[in-house]
Design a protein around this motif. Structure first.
Motif, PDB file in Angstrom:
ATOM      1  N   MET A 155       0.823  -1.211   0.000  1.00  0.00           N
ATOM      2  CA  MET A 155       0.000   0.000   0.000  1.00  0.00           C
ATOM      3  C   MET A 155       0.858   1.263   0.000  1.00  0.00           C
ATOM      4  N   PHE A 156       1.951   1.238   0.767  1.00  0.00           N
ATOM      5  CA  PHE A 156       2.842   2.390   0.851  1.00  0.00           C
ATOM      6  C   PHE A 156       4.153   2.060   0.160  1.00  0.00           C
ATOM      7  N   GLY A 157       4.586   2.973  -0.718  1.00  0.00           N
ATOM      8  CA  GLY A 157       5.748   2.710  -1.536  1.00  0.00           C
ATOM      9  C   GLY A 157       7.063   3.078  -0.878  1.00  0.00           C
TER      10      GLY A 157
ATOM     11  N   TYR B 299      -2.817  10.617   5.490  1.00  0.00           N
ATOM     12  CA  TYR B 299      -1.860  11.242   6.402  1.00  0.00           C
ATOM     13  C   TYR B 299      -1.184  10.177   7.256  1.00  0.00           C
ATOM     14  N   VAL B 300       0.114  10.300   7.399  1.00  0.00           N
ATOM     15  CA  VAL B 300       0.913   9.327   8.137  1.00  0.00           C
ATOM     16  C   VAL B 300       1.959  10.067   8.962  1.00  0.00           C
ATOM     17  N   ALA B 301       2.643   9.315   9.810  1.00  0.00           N
ATOM     18  CA  ALA B 301       3.826   9.829  10.501  1.00  0.00           C
ATOM     19  C   ALA B 301       5.054   9.199   9.858  1.00  0.00           C
TER      20      ALA B 301
ATOM     21  N   SER C 221       2.421  -0.003  15.174  1.00  0.00           N
ATOM     22  CA  SER C 221       2.898  -0.716  13.997  1.00  0.00           C
ATOM     23  C   SER C 221       3.538   0.276  13.025  1.00  0.00           C
ATOM     24  N   PHE C 222       4.074  -0.242  11.940  1.00  0.00           N
ATOM     25  CA  PHE C 222       4.508   0.652  10.869  1.00  0.00           C
ATOM     26  C   PHE C 222       4.123   0.027   9.535  1.00  0.00           C
ATOM     27  N   TYR C 223       3.866   0.908   8.575  1.00  0.00           N
ATOM     28  CA  TYR C 223       3.427   0.449   7.263  1.00  0.00           C
ATOM     29  C   TYR C 223       4.578  -0.101   6.439  1.00  0.00           C
TER      30      TYR C 223
ATOM     31  N   ALA D   1       9.206   0.309   5.884  1.00  0.00           N
ATOM     32  CA  ALA D   1      10.504   0.903   6.209  1.00  0.00           C
ATOM     33  C   ALA D   1      11.419   0.695   4.999  1.00  0.00           C
ATOM     34  N   PHE D   2      12.174   1.742   4.660  1.00  0.00           N
ATOM     35  CA  PHE D   2      13.066   1.626   3.507  1.00  0.00           C
ATOM     36  C   PHE D   2      14.244   2.577   3.673  1.00  0.00           C
ATOM     37  N   VAL D   3      15.259   2.344   2.855  1.00  0.00           N
ATOM     38  CA  VAL D   3      16.494   3.133   2.915  1.00  0.00           C
ATOM     39  C   VAL D   3      16.602   3.969   1.653  1.00  0.00           C
ATOM     40  N   HIS D   4      16.983   5.237   1.829  1.00  0.00           N
ATOM     41  CA  HIS D   4      17.255   6.120   0.692  1.00  0.00           C
ATOM     42  C   HIS D   4      18.497   6.939   1.024  1.00  0.00           C
ATOM     43  N   ASP D   5      19.523   6.784   0.208  1.00  0.00           N
ATOM     44  CA  ASP D   5      20.820   7.424   0.481  1.00  0.00           C
ATOM     45  C   ASP D   5      21.290   7.018   1.879  1.00  0.00           C
ATOM     46  N   PHE D   6      21.517   8.018   2.752  1.00  0.00           N
ATOM     47  CA  PHE D   6      21.986   7.720   4.104  1.00  0.00           C
ATOM     48  C   PHE D   6      20.852   7.741   5.127  1.00  0.00           C
ATOM     49  N   GLU D   7      19.624   7.711   4.668  1.00  0.00           N
ATOM     50  CA  GLU D   7      18.486   7.845   5.568  1.00  0.00           C
ATOM     51  C   GLU D   7      17.624   6.589   5.578  1.00  0.00           C
ATOM     52  N   VAL D   8      17.148   6.244   6.763  1.00  0.00           N
ATOM     53  CA  VAL D   8      16.170   5.175   6.930  1.00  0.00           C
ATOM     54  C   VAL D   8      14.816   5.826   7.183  1.00  0.00           C
ATOM     55  N   TYR D   9      13.814   5.454   6.408  1.00  0.00           N
ATOM     56  CA  TYR D   9      12.451   5.969   6.549  1.00  0.00           C
ATOM     57  C   TYR D   9      11.588   4.909   7.237  1.00  0.00           C
ATOM     58  N   LEU D  10      10.852   5.332   8.242  1.00  0.00           N
ATOM     59  CA  LEU D  10       9.887   4.467   8.903  1.00  0.00           C
ATOM     60  C   LEU D  10       8.525   5.157   8.816  1.00  0.00           C
ATOM     61  N   VAL D  11       7.584   4.538   8.111  1.00  0.00           N
ATOM     62  CA  VAL D  11       6.260   5.130   7.881  1.00  0.00           C
ATOM     63  C   VAL D  11       5.266   4.430   8.792  1.00  0.00           C
ATOM     64  N   ALA D  12       4.598   5.194   9.662  1.00  0.00           N
ATOM     65  CA  ALA D  12       3.708   4.629  10.671  1.00  0.00           C
ATOM     66  C   ALA D  12       2.362   5.345  10.646  1.00  0.00           C
TER      67      ALA D  12
END
Length: 354
Positions: free
Chosen positions: A1-3, A36-38, A71-73, A75-86
């Protein structure tokens, strides 16, 4: 659902910094669905000791699935950043809500509703063989319908090499900020160790925090706090039967909430009355000996929690005038601190440490 494309997330407002400023939490909108997400972004190039903690936290959350566990929808890595979508917990943490709206603590019915949800999540966590080790108001997040337990950076498993161990002995690597909530057997670090009953003690401390609006032992030196816990002395729920003098409150107020706290707090505390079952609930959670504390499953049947079975968190918060802002009108072009999230953010003070 979340890319996994960071450009799909419209970061509207920065809510808080966390994890030694390595992580930043944003209110965001997922463009493909307008939901809307965090979003929490970790700058891993700035992380050193936190690398393993962040990894373990995400792995722990991935293994948990319960309505009252954050929970979280994705998690992925982009460059030097880790994204956690909740999921977006629109009221922030209980600490946020206290600071913005309930400075002398939540009403009893609201505490009951929050703790009922938290204990549902905690019972599940213990059944899965985990100890949370960091239960406190800033790790309980609220939305319109429920409370969820977050803050899993200190969470650990009682299962080792396929077998369940009887007790743990080590402090969590990032326990410094949670010392006031920890059970005496955790702080003692003796040969007996500690079990999931240590989380029940933290529930008791958190109960006082939610009801009083201030952190127990927040004005105390660490050594004094430790000795009080070892002696079996407990914080209390502040009402007309337990409220200290205004002079004592002034000492707490100078440290915790400012000079004008004492007079206002004393007036409110001395004019309210908590039920006997509320006092007994807090006391039994903070029993000195772990064997004298109930389990999370037993606490769910406590009469204190049954008083909230015909009410809901949304209903109670609306009754107290706590409403949700229109997110579509929010935008901080500099991605700075949010200054207005409707009635929820009077001070713009958020601590989304999920």
């Amino acid at each position: 659902m979340f890319g996994f494309n960071p450009n799909d997330y419209d970061l509207k407002v920065e809510l808080s910094k966390c994890c030694n400023n390595i992580g930043t939490v944003f209110l965001a909108q997922y463009r493909p669905t307008a939901e809307y997400v965090a979003v929490k972004k970790y700058r891993m190039d700035k992380a050193k000791e936190e690398n393993n903690l962040i990894r373990d936290e995400i792995l722990t959350m991935r293994n948990l699935n319960h309505p009252n566990i954050l929970s979280f929808y994705t998690a992925f890595v982009h460059d030097f950043e880790v994204y956690l979508v909740a999921p977006l917990m629109c009221y922030g943490s209980c600490k946020d809500t206290i600071g913005n709206c309930f400075t002398t603590g939540f009403p009893e019915i609201v505490v009951s509703l929050i703790l009922r949800d938290v204990l549902c999540g905690l019972e599940y966590l213990h059944r899965k063989g985990y100890i949370h080790r960091s239960i406190k108001a800033s790790h309980i997040l609220l939305n319109q319908s429920k409370a969820v337990l977050g803050g899993f950076r200190s969470c650990t498993s009682l299962v080792s090499h396929g077998e369940r161990v009887r007790a743990l002995h080590n402090l969590a690597p990032c326990s410094r900020k949670s010392l006031n909530w920890l059970a005496p057997e955790v702080l003692e670090q003796n040969l007996l160790g500690y079990t999931e009953k240590s989380d029940i003690y933290s529930i008791g401390i958190t109960t006082c925090e939610l009801a009083n609006g201030v952190e127990p032992f927040g004005d105390s030196q660490t050594t004094f706090m430790l000795m009080e816990k070892i002696r079996g002395n407990q914080p209390t729920l502040l009402d007309d039967s337990t409220c200290p003098t205004e002079e004592i409150l002034a000492q707490v107020g100078d440290v915790v909430m400012g000079e004008q706290f004492a007079a206002k707090a004393h007036q409110i505390y001395s004019q309210r009355a908590f039920s006997d079952i509320f006092h007994k609930f807090a006391e039994i959670c903070m029993a000195r000996q772990p064997s004298d504390r109930p389990t999370a499953a037993q606490l769910l049947n406590h009469s204190f929690l049954k008083q909230s079975k015909n009410s809901s968190l949304y209903e109670q918060l609306i009754n107290f005038g706590i409403e949700i802002a229109d997110y579509s009108k929010l935008r901080d072009e500099s991605i700075g601190v949010c200054e207005e999230l409707g009635d929820m953010s009077i001070n713009g003070n958020f601590e989304w440490d999920f």
